[in-house]
Design a protein around this motif. Sequence first.
Motif, short mmCIF file in Angstrom:
data_model
loop_
_atom_site.label_atom_id
_atom_site.label_comp_id
_atom_site.label_asym_id
_atom_site.label_seq_id
_atom_site.Cartn_x
_atom_site.Cartn_y
_atom_site.Cartn_z
N GLU A 33 0.78 -1.17 0.17
CA GLU A 33 -0.13 -0.13 -0.07
C GLU A 33 0.80 1.20 0.02
O GLU A 33 1.68 1.36 0.75
CB GLU A 33 -1.04 0.11 1.12
CG GLU A 33 -1.76 1.17 1.09
CD GLU A 33 -2.95 1.04 2.43
OE1 GLU A 33 -3.39 2.15 2.63
OE2 GLU A 33 -3.15 -0.01 2.75
N LYS A 34 0.60 2.26 -0.77
CA LYS A 34 1.17 3.51 -0.99
C LYS A 34 0.80 4.64 -1.86
O LYS A 34 -0.38 4.16 -2.41
CB LYS A 34 2.69 3.36 -1.43
CG LYS A 34 2.91 2.87 -2.92
CD LYS A 34 4.47 2.79 -3.36
CE LYS A 34 4.36 2.95 -4.87
NZ LYS A 34 5.74 3.16 -5.29
N GLY A 54 -10.58 -3.35 -8.64
CA GLY A 54 -9.30 -2.33 -8.80
C GLY A 54 -8.65 -2.52 -7.64
O GLY A 54 -8.54 -3.06 -6.71
N ILE A 55 -7.12 -2.03 -7.94
CA ILE A 55 -6.16 -2.00 -6.83
C ILE A 55 -5.87 -0.46 -6.42
O ILE A 55 -5.05 -0.56 -5.59
CB ILE A 55 -4.83 -2.51 -7.55
CG1 ILE A 55 -4.18 -1.48 -8.89
CG2 ILE A 55 -4.85 -3.88 -8.22
CD1 ILE A 55 -2.77 -1.78 -9.17
N ASN A 56 -6.54 0.16 -6.59
CA ASN A 56 -6.28 1.75 -6.01
C ASN A 56 -7.62 2.13 -5.22
O ASN A 56 -8.64 1.71 -5.25
CB ASN A 56 -6.02 2.72 -7.23
CG ASN A 56 -5.10 2.33 -8.00
OD1 ASN A 56 -4.03 1.77 -7.50
ND2 ASN A 56 -4.97 2.80 -9.37
N LYS A 57 -7.36 3.13 -4.52
CA LYS A 57 -8.21 4.10 -3.73
C LYS A 57 -8.21 5.35 -4.21
O LYS A 57 -6.83 6.13 -4.33
CB LYS A 57 -8.05 3.65 -2.37
CG LYS A 57 -8.41 2.67 -1.64
CD LYS A 57 -8.01 2.52 -0.15
CE LYS A 57 -6.71 2.37 0.28
NZ LYS A 57 -6.43 2.18 1.61
N ARG A 85 -2.54 3.10 -3.74
CA ARG A 85 -2.65 1.55 -4.28
C ARG A 85 -2.72 1.10 -2.97
O ARG A 85 -2.19 1.09 -1.92
CB ARG A 85 -1.25 1.18 -4.85
CG ARG A 85 -1.44 -0.27 -5.30
CD ARG A 85 0.00 -0.75 -6.11
NE ARG A 85 1.09 -0.53 -4.95
CZ ARG A 85 2.08 -0.44 -5.49
NH1 ARG A 85 2.66 -0.08 -6.73
NH2 ARG A 85 3.14 -0.15 -4.73
N LYS A 86 -3.74 -0.18 -3.12
CA LYS A 86 -3.96 -1.16 -1.95
C LYS A 86 -2.91 -2.06 -1.93
O LYS A 86 -2.18 -2.54 -2.64
CB LYS A 86 -5.29 -1.76 -2.35
CG LYS A 86 -6.64 -0.60 -2.31
CD LYS A 86 -7.77 -1.61 -2.34
CE LYS A 86 -8.24 -1.75 -3.70
NZ LYS A 86 -9.44 -2.22 -3.92
N SER A 87 -2.75 -2.77 -0.74
CA SER A 87 -1.71 -3.85 -0.77
C SER A 87 -2.38 -5.04 -1.15
O SER A 87 -3.37 -5.35 -0.48
CB SER A 87 -1.67 -3.99 1.25
OG SER A 87 -0.64 -5.03 1.17
#
Length: 172
Positions: A33-34, A54-57, A85-87
């Motif tokens: 996550e970053k 999705g892999i993002n927030k 980005r999510k972990s």
Amino acid sequence: MIKFKTILCTNLEISNLVHSYSDVNAELNNLEEKYLYRLAPNYFTQLVFELEDGINKLESNGHLKDITQGCHFKISHFNYIDVYRKSIKKAKVRHLKVNLYPHAIFRIFNISPIEIKDDLNFNIKDVITRSEYDILFEQLYFSKDIFEKIMIIEIFLLNKLKNSKKILILIM
């Protein structure tokens, strides 16, 4: 590997509404996550079809949106949008972005971007029927390439335009 392709709209019937299409396909592993980047206010309204989870927030004005499979609007005419980005251990990313000119959302869906400018949860399901959404999403999900996706989107948008013109005629 990440495959990214952007194609300008060449359909003369909608080129005054749609600027371009962006297609992303990727398989990613071991993501931490970053914070990724900040989208500055810009000219386009994006209609984003997330064909896999999705892999993002997204965060805008203190509101957080977790991106999942489906379709959402990304409107950043007025505010910054931070992307995180999510972990995730393993992820398949497939999405299509339709980059619309600012007036297009009104012409196609009869809604003003100002009404939904701070609503990260505004979804295409809010402006079309469930059956329209299911058919559109399924066609995009099983499409072979960006050219087939563009054809599907353009047919959908042209049909929406026909319906919105009928509504405008009735109002006048």
